[in-house]
Structure formats: C-alpha cells, structure tokens
Write a protein that holds these residues in place. Structure first.
Motif, short mmCIF file in Angstrom:
data_model
loop_
_atom_site.label_atom_id
_atom_site.label_comp_id
_atom_site.label_asym_id
_atom_site.label_seq_id
_atom_site.Cartn_x
_atom_site.Cartn_y
_atom_site.Cartn_z
N ARG A 152 -21.75 -7.31 -13.58
CA ARG A 152 -23.29 -6.96 -12.67
C ARG A 152 -23.33 -7.43 -11.21
N VAL A 153 -23.90 -6.14 -10.08
CA VAL A 153 -23.47 -6.39 -9.02
C VAL A 153 -25.15 -6.41 -8.82
N MET A 154 -25.89 -7.44 -7.29
CA MET A 154 -27.39 -6.60 -7.39
C MET A 154 -26.86 -7.04 -6.19
N LEU A 177 -27.12 -1.27 -0.42
CA LEU A 177 -27.14 -0.10 -2.05
C LEU A 177 -25.28 0.66 -2.03
N HIS A 178 -25.61 1.29 -1.24
CA HIS A 178 -24.30 2.20 -1.28
C HIS A 178 -23.21 0.98 -1.47
N SER A 179 -22.82 0.44 -0.38
CA SER A 179 -21.92 -1.01 -1.02
C SER A 179 -21.73 -1.80 -1.87
N ALA A 180 -22.35 -2.03 -2.85
CA ALA A 180 -23.86 -2.30 -4.15
C ALA A 180 -22.28 -1.37 -4.84
N GLU A 181 -22.96 -0.30 -4.89
CA GLU A 181 -22.86 0.86 -5.75
C GLU A 181 -21.60 0.96 -6.38
N TYR A 182 -20.64 1.19 -4.77
CA TYR A 182 -19.90 1.71 -4.82
C TYR A 182 -18.57 1.08 -5.40
N LEU A 183 -18.87 -0.67 -5.36
CA LEU A 183 -17.60 -1.90 -5.93
C LEU A 183 -18.33 -1.83 -7.63
N GLY A 184 -20.01 -1.50 -7.62
CA GLY A 184 -20.43 -1.09 -9.35
C GLY A 184 -19.58 0.17 -9.80
N LYS A 185 -19.19 1.06 -9.07
CA LYS A 185 -18.17 2.07 -9.53
C LYS A 185 -17.15 1.70 -9.86
N GLU A 190 -22.60 -2.98 -13.53
CA GLU A 190 -23.86 -2.48 -13.32
C GLU A 190 -24.23 -3.39 -13.08
N LEU A 191 -24.74 -1.81 -11.75
CA LEU A 191 -26.21 -2.18 -10.56
C LEU A 191 -27.70 -2.91 -11.12
N HIS A 192 -27.96 -4.03 -10.56
CA HIS A 192 -29.45 -3.66 -10.37
C HIS A 192 -29.76 -3.91 -8.48
N VAL A 193 -30.94 -4.12 -8.92
CA VAL A 193 -31.34 -4.10 -7.39
C VAL A 193 -32.99 -5.73 -7.18
N VAL A 194 -32.07 -5.99 -6.32
CA VAL A 194 -34.00 -6.85 -5.88
C VAL A 194 -34.75 -7.10 -4.65
N GLN A 195 -35.51 -7.45 -4.75
CA GLN A 195 -36.70 -7.29 -3.76
C GLN A 195 -37.59 -7.63 -3.76
N ALA A 196 -37.22 -8.50 -2.68
CA ALA A 196 -38.67 -9.99 -2.90
C ALA A 196 -39.95 -9.20 -1.97
N HIS A 266 -29.80 -12.91 -14.05
CA HIS A 266 -29.89 -11.60 -14.89
C HIS A 266 -28.14 -11.56 -14.90
N ASP A 267 -27.71 -12.66 -14.62
CA ASP A 267 -25.83 -13.48 -15.04
C ASP A 267 -25.23 -12.22 -13.87
N ILE A 268 -25.16 -12.26 -12.32
CA ILE A 268 -25.27 -11.71 -11.58
C ILE A 268 -24.12 -12.00 -10.88
N ASP A 269 -22.92 -11.37 -10.74
CA ASP A 269 -21.36 -11.96 -10.50
C ASP A 269 -21.18 -11.54 -8.70
N LEU A 270 -21.40 -10.53 -8.54
CA LEU A 270 -21.48 -10.45 -7.17
C LEU A 270 -22.33 -10.00 -6.44
N LEU A 271 -23.71 -11.05 -5.67
CA LEU A 271 -24.52 -10.79 -4.92
C LEU A 271 -24.05 -9.98 -3.69
N VAL A 272 -24.26 -9.24 -3.05
CA VAL A 272 -24.49 -7.98 -1.78
C VAL A 272 -25.76 -8.18 -1.11
N MET A 273 -25.55 -8.74 0.33
CA MET A 273 -26.67 -8.82 0.86
C MET A 273 -26.42 -7.88 2.42
#
Length: 309
Positions: A152-154, A177-185, A190-196, A266-273
């Motif tokens: 999972r990537v977030m 978003l594009h980088s997380a989607e690209y790496l996820g593919k 699985e792609l997740h998105v978080v907004q605080a 959500h047991d995320i393996d890679l966080l993109v920020m």
C-alpha cells in the motif's frame, strides 16, 4: 515524478540495507531506470596522523574495502539485469549525493532510513534528513523493516486554503498524487489518499468563543463534509482511476499526527508527501510538517520537492 529514468542509491554497508536494495531493484526492474550507486569515504580524522606509524594507511585500507563492497553491490545489480554504474567519493555523504544530482539529471535518490526503532531516531541529524532538506530531487528513505513486497502507498495531500509559504507546499498536491499513483502501478500497490483538516481557529473557538457544544459539533460536521467533497473532487480530477471510500481518508486533527496515525492504521508501506526546504538557522530549528511526520511515522517515505527547488 512522471517516469523514473535515473535512480541514485546511497549505499551504506555498515547498516542493514537489504530492504533498500530490494526497493531499488524493484523500481529499476519495473521502470527500466538506470542506476548509479554511490558510497562516500569520510575524511580522515586529523588525530589519526599521530598514530600513522602504528596504524598504517588507515584511509587507504578503508577506501579499498569500501571500493570492493561497492563493486560487489554493482555486480549484484548487474546480474539482476539493471544498467548500473558505481562511484566512490570522499567527504560528507549528503554533500556528495547533492553534487552528483546537480551534475547528472536524477529522478530519485534512495537512502536507507537507518535501523533505529523509529524514524525519529533514524532521521534526526542523519544523512537522510540532510538530503530531505537540501537535495533538489525527490528522496525516498526506506525503513529497514519494510514489508516485501510492498502492498500500500499513501499520498498525503493538503487542500486547505492558506496562502504564502504553505501555499507553495500545497501547489505540490498534483505531483504527490501522480507520483503515488505511478509508484503504486509500478510496484502493484493499492493507492490511499489522506487529507487532514481542522476548523480555523478551532482551539480559540472552543476555549473563548462561548459556542455551545451542539453548535461546535455542527460546525465540525459541516467542515468535514466540505473537505470530503473537496478531496473527492480533487482526486477525481487528478487520478486516472477512481478511489473507493476505503482508500480516501479525510480525518480531523493536526496534519503530522493524522498522517502518521493513518499510515499505521492502514498498514501503509510507502508514504508520499511534499516539503518546501528552509535554509539556514530557521530551517534547522523550525523544520516543517514533513519533518514532523518523519519524527512520528514508521513506514518508508518519499519526499517530493517543488519544481523550482
């Protein structure tokens, strides 16, 4: 990060870097990116010169061993079908990496996040933190206990409407978003998105606003609904594939704490920020939201920079 063509990996065989090596191999094999391996010989401590007769050529011995280790690692990558070259530098590791990035177009720097129990131990004062602050290209810090294969990537985005310095960071949302989607593919994650989110002047309103509890609850409910709507619309606009409700997390609270807790939940393996570097004493003392997140999360992290960084 539309496509990975050149990856630079900072090797450090003195610590367990198996997870980082696996991550580099996966990315190079999935994307066809060429690889540069770099290791850095620290400058000899002047005090060693006093003991040169008894110790011999310490720097020469260290350099020879590091070169052998680097060449062995290079051969391992080459056997995996990766186009690779290696180089041994002298000096400070983060400075050598940044100089290399300036000399040759580099899409991603990968560094080991060290073997501490938390990223607070791993990053504070470390090479990784220096690179995250100062390196002009994206930096991925891989935690030694990284799950294989990653699942999972977030993407941590910020759709609040403040202006100024923080607005510059928020302009990075599409790239995040594009980088997380690209790496996820590429890595089948699985792609997740978080907004605080937080209500503007929330603490002040609660303590001194004199608002009744039911009014405050309504304000919070309306604000959350607004952020859910904004987040859904933004993701629909910028992502190729729609997200399910279980992949989109709009959570009330301070950004660093929300992102860290959601990545764990959500047991995320890679966080993109994203981050905006601050230079000089102010940067060293104050840091930014990205550095707050690094101090409390325990997954691997990819930090992006603005295009003009």
């Amino acid at each position: 990060m539309q496509k990975l063509e050149h990856i630079l990996f900072l090797s450090n065989p003195t610590i367990n870097q198996d997870a980082a090596i696996r991550q580099v191999k996966q990315l190079c094999q999935a994307t066809g990116a060429r690889l540069t391996l770099i290791d850095v010989v620290p400058k000899t401590n002047p005090i060693w010169q006093k003991y040169q007769e008894s110790l011999g050529d310490v720097e020469g011995q260290i350099t020879k061993q590091m070169r052998n280790e680097l060449q062995s690692l290079e051969a391992d990558f080459r056997q995996s079908g990766i186009q690779v070259k290696s180089q041994l530098e002298v000096g400070r590791a983060h400075e050598a990496v940044i100089e290399q990035v300036k000399q040759a177009p580099t899409d991603l720097v990968i560094v080991n996040a060290h073997h501490g129990q938390s990223l607070k131990q791993a990053f504070f004062g470390s090479t990784a933190l220096h690179l995250i602050r100062k390196c002009p290209c994206p930096v991925m810090a891989v935690r030694s206990g990284n799950r294989q294969p990653p699942q999972r990537v977030m993407a941590a985005i910020d759709l609040t409407s403040d202006t100024g310095f923080e607005a510059n960071r928020r302009s990075m949302n599409p790239d995040i978003l594009h980088s997380a989607e690209y790496l996820g593919k590429q890595l089948h994650m699985e792609l997740h998105v978080v907004q605080a989110w937080q209500l503007e002047n929330e603490g002040y309103l609660q303590l001194r606003g004199g608002l009744e509890d039911n009014i405050m609850e309504e304000l919070m409910k309306d604000m959350r609904s607004e952020f859910v709507s904004i987040t859904d619309h933004y993701c629909s606009e910028h992502l190729a594939q729609p997200l399910s409700p279980g992949q989109r997390h709009v959570v009330h609270g301070h950004a660093a704490h929300v992102i860290a807790s959601q990545s764990q939940l959500h047991d995320i393996d890679l966080l993109v920020m994203g981050t905006v570097s601050r230079h000089g004493l102010k940067g060293l003392l104050i840091g930014n939201t990205a550095e707050e997140i690094l101090s409390v999360t325990d997954c691997s992290v990819l930090v992006l920079k603005p295009k003009d960084a």
